[in-house]
Design an enzyme around this catalytic site. Structure first.
Site, PDB file in Angstrom:
ATOM      1  N   HIS A  81       1.118  -5.032   8.887  1.00 39.35           N
ATOM      2  CA  HIS A  81       1.703  -3.708   8.616  1.00 39.35           C
ATOM      3  C   HIS A  81       0.636  -2.645   8.893  1.00 39.35           C
ATOM      4  O   HIS A  81      -0.546  -2.854   8.615  1.00 39.35           O
ATOM      5  CB  HIS A  81       2.164  -3.641   7.154  1.00 39.35           C
ATOM      6  CG  HIS A  81       3.047  -2.472   6.861  1.00 39.35           C
ATOM      7  ND1 HIS A  81       2.545  -1.201   6.746  1.00 39.35           N
ATOM      8  CD2 HIS A  81       4.388  -2.369   6.689  1.00 39.35           C
ATOM      9  CE1 HIS A  81       3.561  -0.365   6.506  1.00 39.35           C
ATOM     10  NE2 HIS A  81       4.681  -1.055   6.461  1.00 39.35           N
ATOM     11  N   GLU A 132       7.360  -0.244  14.116  1.00 34.86           N
ATOM     12  CA  GLU A 132       7.227   0.898  13.207  1.00 34.86           C
ATOM     13  C   GLU A 132       6.009   1.738  13.567  1.00 34.86           C
ATOM     14  O   GLU A 132       4.879   1.347  13.322  1.00 34.86           O
ATOM     15  CB  GLU A 132       7.089   0.434  11.757  1.00 34.86           C
ATOM     16  CG  GLU A 132       6.960   1.625  10.811  1.00 34.86           C
ATOM     17  CD  GLU A 132       6.865   1.188   9.354  1.00 34.86           C
ATOM     18  OE1 GLU A 132       7.833   1.398   8.632  1.00 34.86           O
ATOM     19  OE2 GLU A 132       5.820   0.643   8.967  1.00 34.86           O
TER      20      GLU A 132
HETATM   21  P1  PGA Z   1       9.436   3.682   4.584  1.00 35.25           P
HETATM   22  O1  PGA Z   1       8.457   2.448   4.792  1.00 35.25           O
HETATM   23  O2  PGA Z   1      10.845   3.156   4.660  1.00 35.25           O
HETATM   24  O3  PGA Z   1       9.087   4.212   3.233  1.00 35.25           O
HETATM   25  O4  PGA Z   1       9.142   4.649   5.684  1.00 35.25           O
HETATM   26  C1  PGA Z   1       8.809   1.338   5.586  1.00 35.25           C
HETATM   27  C2  PGA Z   1       7.620   0.437   5.755  1.00 35.25           C
HETATM   28  O5  PGA Z   1       6.523   0.948   6.064  1.00 35.25           O
HETATM   29  O6  PGA Z   1       7.730  -0.778   5.574  1.00 35.25           O
END
Ligand code: PGA
Length: 209
Positions: A81, A132
């Site tokens: 992550h 992400e």
């Molecule tokens: P968020 O985080 O939905 O609060 O943007 C998602 C993540 O980073 O797993």
């Protein structure tokens, strides 16, 4: 195909009793709870973890190993992550070791990547990738998700290339989740911390009232 929705609670929640989940079977929901809570998730709930040790069991104070997670029936684990890369200096090498540990225990890694160069070579079709961009992560009650067109492009590209499921993460909530249907599912942070809010996302996905 049913979407996979992973609730990533991050380092939140100390009061656990409010989470008495009842989910519809239309969506596959996994809860990535903090380590101390994993074993308190109700029976039948799919368990995920937010991290794992790069080491096997041994003299590594503070570590939680893949074998331990397996013994708690954890099925998925987030790896790499962007918050771990940033605050815990996780390098590609560390991430690769963690993936190895998970595969030894048959836990499915959900490899988080902001771009293709962050995806390790070990990725194979029975793993999951989450796209992400760090700047899409919600902040202090502000949602600022990535442009849906960009997400669809990246998701399609990675699905073709890596033959894995590709999830999208970053400010997903009930209002915007339907903009990202190109993804095989979602990793939801902030909006998963409140049961009602989280259920709204599932309802929006499933077309329920
Ligand atoms: P968020 O985080 O939905 O609060 O943007 C998602 C993540 O980073 O797993």
């Amino acid at each position: 195909m049913a979407k996979l929705v992973v609730a990533n609670w991050k380092a939140n929640l100390t009061e656990f009793s409010i989470f008495n989940f009842q989910f519809s079977m239309k969506t596959t929901v996994a809860i990535a709870a903090p380590f101390p809570f994993i074993n308190r998730l109700q029976e039948g709930m799919i368990r995920a973890a937010q991290d794992v040790s790069r080491f096997k069991n041994g003299a590594y104070t503070g570590e939680v190993t893949a074998e331990m997670l397996k013994s708690l029936k954890v099925q998925y684990c987030l790896i790499g992550h962007s918050e771990r890369r940033k605050y815990f200096n996780e390098t590609k090498e560390i991430i690769e070791e963690k993936i190895k540990r998970l595969l030894e225990e048959e836990i499915i890694p959900i490899v988080c990547a902001q771009n293709e160069t962050e995806i390790p070579k070990q990725v194979r079709d029975d793993m999951v990738i989450m796209y992400e961009p760090a700047e899409a992560i919600s902040t202090e009650n502000n949602f600022h998700p990535e442009d849906p067109e960009k997400v669809a492009k990246v998701v399609d590209n990675w699905k073709n290339k890596f033959k894995t499921k590709v999830l999208y993460g970053g400010s997903v909530n009930a209002e915007n989740v339907k903009n990202y249907l190109a993804a095989d599912g979602f990793v939801v942070g902030r909006a998963s911390l409140n049961l009602e809010e989280f259920e709204e996302i599932l309802k929006a996905l499933e077309g329920r009232e």
